[in-house]
Design a protein around this motif. Sequence first.
Motif, PDB file in Angstrom:
ATOM      1  N   THR A 268       0.909  -1.383  -0.085  1.00  0.00           N
ATOM      2  CA  THR A 268      -0.169  -0.041   0.129  1.00  0.00           C
ATOM      3  C   THR A 268       0.895   1.182  -0.063  1.00  0.00           C
ATOM      4  OG1 THR A 268      -1.578  -1.085   1.252  1.00  0.00           O
ATOM      5  CG2 THR A 268      -1.765   1.244   1.277  1.00  0.00           C
ATOM      6  N   TYR A 269       0.476   2.113  -0.825  1.00  0.00           N
ATOM      7  CA  TYR A 269       1.182   3.622  -0.826  1.00  0.00           C
ATOM      8  C   TYR A 269       0.206   4.410  -0.150  1.00  0.00           C
ATOM      9  CZ  TYR A 269       2.297   8.233  -2.446  1.00  0.00           C
ATOM     10  OH  TYR A 269       2.695   9.540  -2.286  1.00  0.00           O
ATOM     11  N   THR A 270       1.048   5.081   1.109  1.00  0.00           N
ATOM     12  CA  THR A 270       0.120   6.142   1.754  1.00  0.00           C
ATOM     13  C   THR A 270       0.140   7.500   0.882  1.00  0.00           C
ATOM     14  OG1 THR A 270       0.891   5.059   3.631  1.00  0.00           O
ATOM     15  CG2 THR A 270       0.125   7.242   3.956  1.00  0.00           C
ATOM     16  N   SER A 271      -0.953   8.157   0.536  1.00  0.00           N
ATOM     17  CA  SER A 271      -1.333   9.279  -0.152  1.00  0.00           C
ATOM     18  C   SER A 271      -0.408  10.476   0.731  1.00  0.00           C
ATOM     19  CB  SER A 271      -2.781   9.816   0.357  1.00  0.00           C
ATOM     20  OG  SER A 271      -2.933  11.068  -0.474  1.00  0.00           O
ATOM     21  N   GLY A 272       0.280  11.296  -0.273  1.00  0.00           N
ATOM     22  CA  GLY A 272       0.949  12.329   0.161  1.00  0.00           C
ATOM     23  C   GLY A 272       2.548  11.964   0.767  1.00  0.00           C
ATOM     24  N   THR A 273       3.034  10.952   0.661  1.00  0.00           N
ATOM     25  CA  THR A 273       4.351  10.558   0.930  1.00  0.00           C
ATOM     26  C   THR A 273       5.259  10.306  -0.343  1.00  0.00           C
ATOM     27  OG1 THR A 273       3.766   7.927   1.068  1.00  0.00           O
ATOM     28  CG2 THR A 273       3.454   9.466   3.133  1.00  0.00           C
ATOM     29  N   TRP A 274       6.616  10.497  -0.066  1.00  0.00           N
ATOM     30  CA  TRP A 274       7.438  10.126  -1.277  1.00  0.00           C
ATOM     31  C   TRP A 274       7.841   8.880  -1.610  1.00  0.00           C
ATOM     32  CZ3 TRP A 274       8.675  13.754  -4.870  1.00  0.00           C
ATOM     33  CH2 TRP A 274       8.317  15.164  -4.465  1.00  0.00           C
ATOM     34  N   THR A 275       7.990   8.646  -2.547  1.00  0.00           N
ATOM     35  CA  THR A 275       8.317   7.160  -2.998  1.00  0.00           C
ATOM     36  C   THR A 275       9.326   7.410  -4.307  1.00  0.00           C
ATOM     37  OG1 THR A 275       7.707   4.941  -3.748  1.00  0.00           O
ATOM     38  CG2 THR A 275       6.550   6.703  -4.404  1.00  0.00           C
ATOM     39  N   ASN A 276      10.269   6.415  -4.491  1.00  0.00           N
ATOM     40  CA  ASN A 276      10.998   6.093  -5.661  1.00  0.00           C
ATOM     41  C   ASN A 276      10.555   5.087  -6.530  1.00  0.00           C
ATOM     42  OD1 ASN A 276      11.682   3.810  -4.177  1.00  0.00           O
ATOM     43  ND2 ASN A 276      13.948   4.300  -3.920  1.00  0.00           N
ATOM     44  N   GLN A 277       9.353   4.509  -6.350  1.00  0.00           N
ATOM     45  CA  GLN A 277       8.609   3.810  -7.053  1.00  0.00           C
ATOM     46  C   GLN A 277       7.379   4.269  -7.967  1.00  0.00           C
ATOM     47  OE1 GLN A 277       7.978  -0.228  -5.440  1.00  0.00           O
ATOM     48  NE2 GLN A 277       9.019   0.511  -3.429  1.00  0.00           N
ATOM     49  N   SER A 278       7.213   3.583  -8.878  1.00  0.00           N
ATOM     50  CA  SER A 278       5.953   3.937  -9.909  1.00  0.00           C
ATOM     51  C   SER A 278       4.544   3.642  -8.653  1.00  0.00           C
ATOM     52  CB  SER A 278       5.484   3.113 -10.886  1.00  0.00           C
ATOM     53  OG  SER A 278       6.751   3.431 -11.950  1.00  0.00           O
ATOM     54  N   VAL A 279       3.574   4.207  -8.941  1.00  0.00           N
ATOM     55  CA  VAL A 279       2.341   4.077  -8.151  1.00  0.00           C
ATOM     56  C   VAL A 279       1.159   3.702  -8.884  1.00  0.00           C
ATOM     57  CG1 VAL A 279       0.699   4.909  -6.439  1.00  0.00           C
ATOM     58  CG2 VAL A 279       3.082   5.822  -6.380  1.00  0.00           C
TER      59      VAL A 279
END
Length: 199
Positions: free
Chosen positions: A52-63
Amino acid sequence: ITITTAGTTTLRVKTTDGTNTVYSSNYVIKIDKTKPTAGTMTMKLGSSSGSTYTSGTWTNQSVYIALNNGSDETGGSGHSSTTYSISAATQSNQTAAQTLTAAGKYTITITTKDIAGNSSTRTQYVYIDKTKPTAGTLTMKLDSSTGSSYLNNTWTNHSVYISLNNGSDETNGSGHSSTTYSISGSATQSNQTAAQTLL
């Protein structure tokens, strides 16, 4: 009269001439003034099966994003539509799932409408940064912080003072998080930030 109460109201007209009475067919008024509950986005890292990706956080992956319909209240006019728009990708009235791959900050606005014409919105965010930061450096001086510069990878008969200079992130990236240094060899240390003198 003015009907203002939400819900279904049935009216019937009665006409009489003193001897005979007739009734009209029913007039049905349906009022729904309550906004529906806005839909949401399911967001996963990498793909639909990712974590799960959390809204409004930075990631270095595609979403990966997929739309979940909103809903109308019990007894309301009913759900009509749920769509989403993405600001950074210049997309509107979308319903299909997709994967956001390009770096940047995405604002996703979900709009749910009911049959009566009420609408609600919800906003979720995706932040992607796939660019590596610029690594930090070390300032190295002979004997102390005021000594002459030490040339990297050369022999000296002096102690060497070292201090850390933070690295940096690209403009509009996720921002600098940390810069540390480690020492191997005769004075093994890791995750250091403070200046010191190697004797």
